[in-house]
Write a protein that holds these residues in place. Sequence first.
Motif, mmCIF file in Angstrom:
data_model
loop_
_atom_site.group_PDB
_atom_site.id
_atom_site.type_symbol
_atom_site.label_atom_id
_atom_site.label_comp_id
_atom_site.label_asym_id
_atom_site.label_seq_id
_atom_site.Cartn_x
_atom_site.Cartn_y
_atom_site.Cartn_z
ATOM 1 N N UNK A 1 0.878 -1.074 0.005
ATOM 2 C CA UNK A 1 0.087 0.052 0.108
ATOM 3 C C UNK A 1 0.969 1.220 0.053
ATOM 4 N N UNK A 2 0.629 2.256 -0.933
ATOM 5 C CA UNK A 2 1.300 3.442 -1.003
ATOM 6 C C UNK A 2 0.367 4.523 -0.467
ATOM 7 N N UNK A 3 0.496 4.942 0.720
ATOM 8 C CA UNK A 3 -0.348 6.060 1.273
ATOM 9 C C UNK A 3 -0.701 7.140 0.501
ATOM 10 N N UNK A 4 -1.758 7.579 0.120
ATOM 11 C CA UNK A 4 -2.171 8.430 -0.666
ATOM 12 C C UNK A 4 -1.864 9.938 0.039
ATOM 13 N N UNK A 5 -1.546 9.980 1.374
ATOM 14 C CA UNK A 5 -1.365 11.198 2.006
ATOM 15 C C UNK A 5 0.161 11.447 2.024
ATOM 16 N N UNK A 6 0.482 12.090 0.756
ATOM 17 C CA UNK A 6 1.961 12.151 0.278
ATOM 18 C C UNK A 6 2.165 13.386 1.416
ATOM 19 N N UNK A 7 3.419 13.517 2.129
ATOM 20 C CA UNK A 7 3.805 14.660 3.030
ATOM 21 C C UNK A 7 4.496 15.538 2.114
ATOM 22 N N UNK A 8 4.122 16.554 1.829
ATOM 23 C CA UNK A 8 5.114 17.368 0.777
ATOM 24 C C UNK A 8 6.395 18.061 1.542
ATOM 25 N N UNK A 9 7.312 18.449 0.904
ATOM 26 C CA UNK A 9 8.607 19.038 1.379
ATOM 27 C C UNK A 9 8.283 20.442 2.099
ATOM 28 N N UNK A 10 8.585 20.649 3.270
ATOM 29 C CA UNK A 10 8.402 22.137 3.767
ATOM 30 C C UNK A 10 9.417 22.394 4.606
ATOM 31 N N UNK A 11 9.951 23.472 4.825
ATOM 32 C CA UNK A 11 10.970 24.032 5.853
ATOM 33 C C UNK A 11 10.187 24.281 7.058
ATOM 34 N N UNK A 12 8.882 24.181 7.243
ATOM 35 C CA UNK A 12 8.014 24.266 8.511
ATOM 36 C C UNK A 12 8.440 23.345 9.098
ATOM 37 N N UNK A 13 8.520 21.737 8.911
ATOM 38 C CA UNK A 13 9.035 20.686 9.733
ATOM 39 C C UNK A 13 10.018 21.024 10.431
ATOM 40 N N UNK A 14 11.395 21.443 9.839
ATOM 41 C CA UNK A 14 12.513 21.608 10.479
ATOM 42 C C UNK A 14 12.223 22.755 11.635
ATOM 43 N N UNK A 15 11.772 23.702 11.050
ATOM 44 C CA UNK A 15 11.377 24.887 12.179
ATOM 45 C C UNK A 15 10.495 24.353 13.316
ATOM 46 N N UNK A 16 9.365 23.893 13.187
ATOM 47 C CA UNK A 16 8.652 23.359 14.276
ATOM 48 C C UNK A 16 9.360 22.440 14.965
ATOM 49 N N UNK A 17 10.317 21.549 14.471
ATOM 50 C CA UNK A 17 11.112 20.522 15.318
ATOM 51 C C UNK A 17 11.804 21.510 16.366
ATOM 52 N N UNK A 18 12.572 22.328 15.623
ATOM 53 C CA UNK A 18 13.534 22.951 16.439
ATOM 54 C C UNK A 18 12.741 23.832 17.785
ATOM 55 N N UNK A 19 11.632 24.160 17.613
ATOM 56 C CA UNK A 19 10.711 24.763 18.636
ATOM 57 C C UNK A 19 10.047 23.850 19.687
ATOM 58 N N UNK A 20 10.467 22.444 19.154
ATOM 59 C CA UNK A 20 9.665 21.322 19.865
ATOM 60 C C UNK A 20 8.180 21.513 20.098
ATOM 61 N N UNK A 21 7.770 21.830 18.729
ATOM 62 C CA UNK A 21 6.363 21.907 18.656
ATOM 63 C C UNK A 21 5.853 20.987 17.369
ATOM 64 N N UNK A 22 4.732 20.482 17.258
ATOM 65 C CA UNK A 22 4.091 19.750 15.982
ATOM 66 C C UNK A 22 3.878 20.772 15.086
ATOM 67 N N UNK A 23 3.972 20.294 13.930
ATOM 68 C CA UNK A 23 3.672 20.865 12.794
ATOM 69 C C UNK A 23 2.424 21.722 12.463
ATOM 70 N N UNK A 24 1.715 21.387 13.094
ATOM 71 C CA UNK A 24 0.207 22.091 13.387
ATOM 72 C C UNK A 24 0.259 23.406 13.928
ATOM 73 N N UNK B 1 2.660 25.377 13.250
ATOM 74 C CA UNK B 1 3.292 26.545 12.510
ATOM 75 C C UNK B 1 2.390 27.539 12.091
ATOM 76 N N UNK B 2 2.930 28.788 11.820
ATOM 77 C CA UNK B 2 2.061 30.002 11.762
ATOM 78 C C UNK B 2 1.162 29.863 10.358
ATOM 79 N N UNK B 3 1.950 29.257 9.358
ATOM 80 C CA UNK B 3 1.377 29.202 8.006
ATOM 81 C C UNK B 3 0.601 27.675 7.783
ATOM 82 N N UNK B 4 -0.076 27.920 6.909
ATOM 83 C CA UNK B 4 -0.901 26.468 6.511
ATOM 84 C C UNK B 4 0.339 25.696 5.852
ATOM 85 N N UNK B 5 0.389 24.224 6.414
ATOM 86 C CA UNK B 5 1.418 23.412 5.781
ATOM 87 C C UNK B 5 0.726 22.322 5.243
ATOM 88 N N UNK B 6 1.007 22.051 3.883
ATOM 89 C CA UNK B 6 0.386 20.903 3.268
ATOM 90 C C UNK B 6 0.561 19.515 3.797
#
Lengths: 253, 253
Positions: free
Chosen positions: B207-230, B232-237
């Motif tokens: 099975x290939x999950x249809x929920x492809x996680x797009x590349x976004x710098x928000x992942x690195x940013x929120x990880x650095x702040x120890x926060x989940x990507x949700x 992030x200040x802007x909408x992240x696909x």
Amino acid sequence: MATVFALANQKGGVGKTTSTYNLGVALAEIGQKVLLIDLDPQGGLTFCAGFEPEGLRKTIYECLLRNKRPQEVILSNDYGVDLLPANIDLAIAEFQLINMPARERRVTRIINEIREKYDFIFMDCQPSLGLLTLNALAAADQVIIPVSCEYLSVRGTRALLKLIAKVKGQLNSQLVIAGLLPTMFDSRTIHGREILKLLRTEFSNLHLFPHTVARSIRFAETAAERKPVFEAKTQVPGALAYRQLARQLVKSK
Amino acid sequence: MATVFALANQKGGVGKTTSTYNLGVALAEIGQKVLLIDLDPQGGLTFCAGFEPEGLRKTIYECLLRNKRPQEVILSNDYGVDLLPANIDLAIAEFQLINMPARERRVTRIINEIREKYDFIFMDCQPSLGLLTLNALAAADQVIIPVSCEYLSVRGTRALLKLIAKVKGQLNSQLVIAGLLPTMFDSRTIHGREILKLLRTEFSNLHLFPHTVARSIRFAETAAERKPVFEAKTQVPGALAYRQLARQLVKSK
Ligand SMILES: Nc1ncnc2c1ncn2[C@@H]1O[C@H](COP(=O)(O)OP(=O)(O)OP(=O)(O)O)[C@@H](O)[C@H]1O
Ligand SMILES: Nc1ncnc2c1ncn2[C@@H]1O[C@H](COP(=O)(O)OP(=O)(O)OP(=O)(O)O)[C@@H](O)[C@H]1O
Ligand SMILES: [Mg+2]
Ligand SMILES: [Mg+2]
């Protein structure tokens, strides 16, 4: 007599294999005799250099555990580098080496047999601080630490520095940290710029290579084609960084 | 009774830790009781969840080797997930477990003690196919394989599938591959699209999950702040992909 480098960082996916291969080819392009050693059972470096790891009957496994001479295993590719390849067999080596005498110096013994033939030897490490990486640090003159410009990979660097200090104290007092090599840098993002600043301040006692390798999809593309990044159809800024770093390494030899 | 997932791929930097944390929080947001287990001595998941790994006196190490009860070690964070943390002590566990009886089932024993309290349990694996990853595969009901949309990470998947088949044969016949989770997808690049196509054809029986996680710098940013990507200040696909995947996992429980 070769200068021996380890490319190490236990954080995964920071550009260890990509740096080892492209730096190696950049040195070969300017007339240096280069040997690359794959110390990752996944055989990423072996693949990038143009070989099919699982198709090889002889790899570094045979040198580590069957006392085969490295000269009998080393391959050469079209881009002028020699390779001591690896494949999944190497995963077993880690467990088999544990109970052997001088287990941390098996790679040193291999390198001492062929060191005269090369100007540079680079070892690509797997993303862990296990026995194979320990072997690489014990055998190396210098360590290059690729660090992707993202926070999670900076975290891993602190743990690596502690291990390097231990190796210097107990196994290899000559070991020098050549520097941190910033990879996957995206100057358009605030995070990327912040991380570059953090690397400068957090590790101010270490050399931060000025040749920052910018993020580019060309690296993934050329790796898939088993070509060095210099073969990409368009100009790649990161490729230039590897060529500049190669020139610097030759100058400071 | 919890469904137990392992997030595994020995290729480094493909988004195992990022997926474990964000999927965990997405499930907690929709009312699920979630436990995350960090099986990487680097403690990336422990860090992302808001804790300082080296500051912890009790981690999964104590459960694996000092028979401490997991309930005494588990932490809770502000985003509604529980965590069984890890730090560098875990690196020693791998060597100490080798000569112990039922060494592949130490994690299973820990999970069996607390399984009743949760709806989902996720284990974040380190980038290797060593004993800790083996423990996770032996303990899991299902495996999610994050694969970054770059060729080198597809290579690693084949070796992992062989190991999973072995584990199914010898340690855990119930083990199911939930699917491949495409991460760091950049739809603007030909390479990204080619890799997504390759995943479909090369692993057509998975099975290939249809929920492809797009590349976004928000992942690195929120990880650095120890926060989940949700957070992030802007909408992240990519954030939406994790929420959709969370809903799907609840539906198919
Ligand atoms: N400067 C760069 N820009 C963008 N992508 C890159 C860059 N360097 C490497 N990559 C890609 O990033 C991924 C990780 O790189 P690579 O495999 O070299 O890292 P690694 O540290 O060797 O990983 P591992 O920890 O699994 O051994 C690969 O898909 C590679 O093609
Ligand atoms: N969808 C994404 N887009 C862009 N960056 C991402 C994405 N997912 C994760 N990242 C970033 O990529 C890097 C690698 O992710 P992560 O650490 O989660 O991978 P991993 O597989 O757990 O790595 P390791 O093999 O070292 O455990 C991190 O810097 C993370 O912030
Ligand atoms: Mg590598
Ligand atoms: Mg991780």
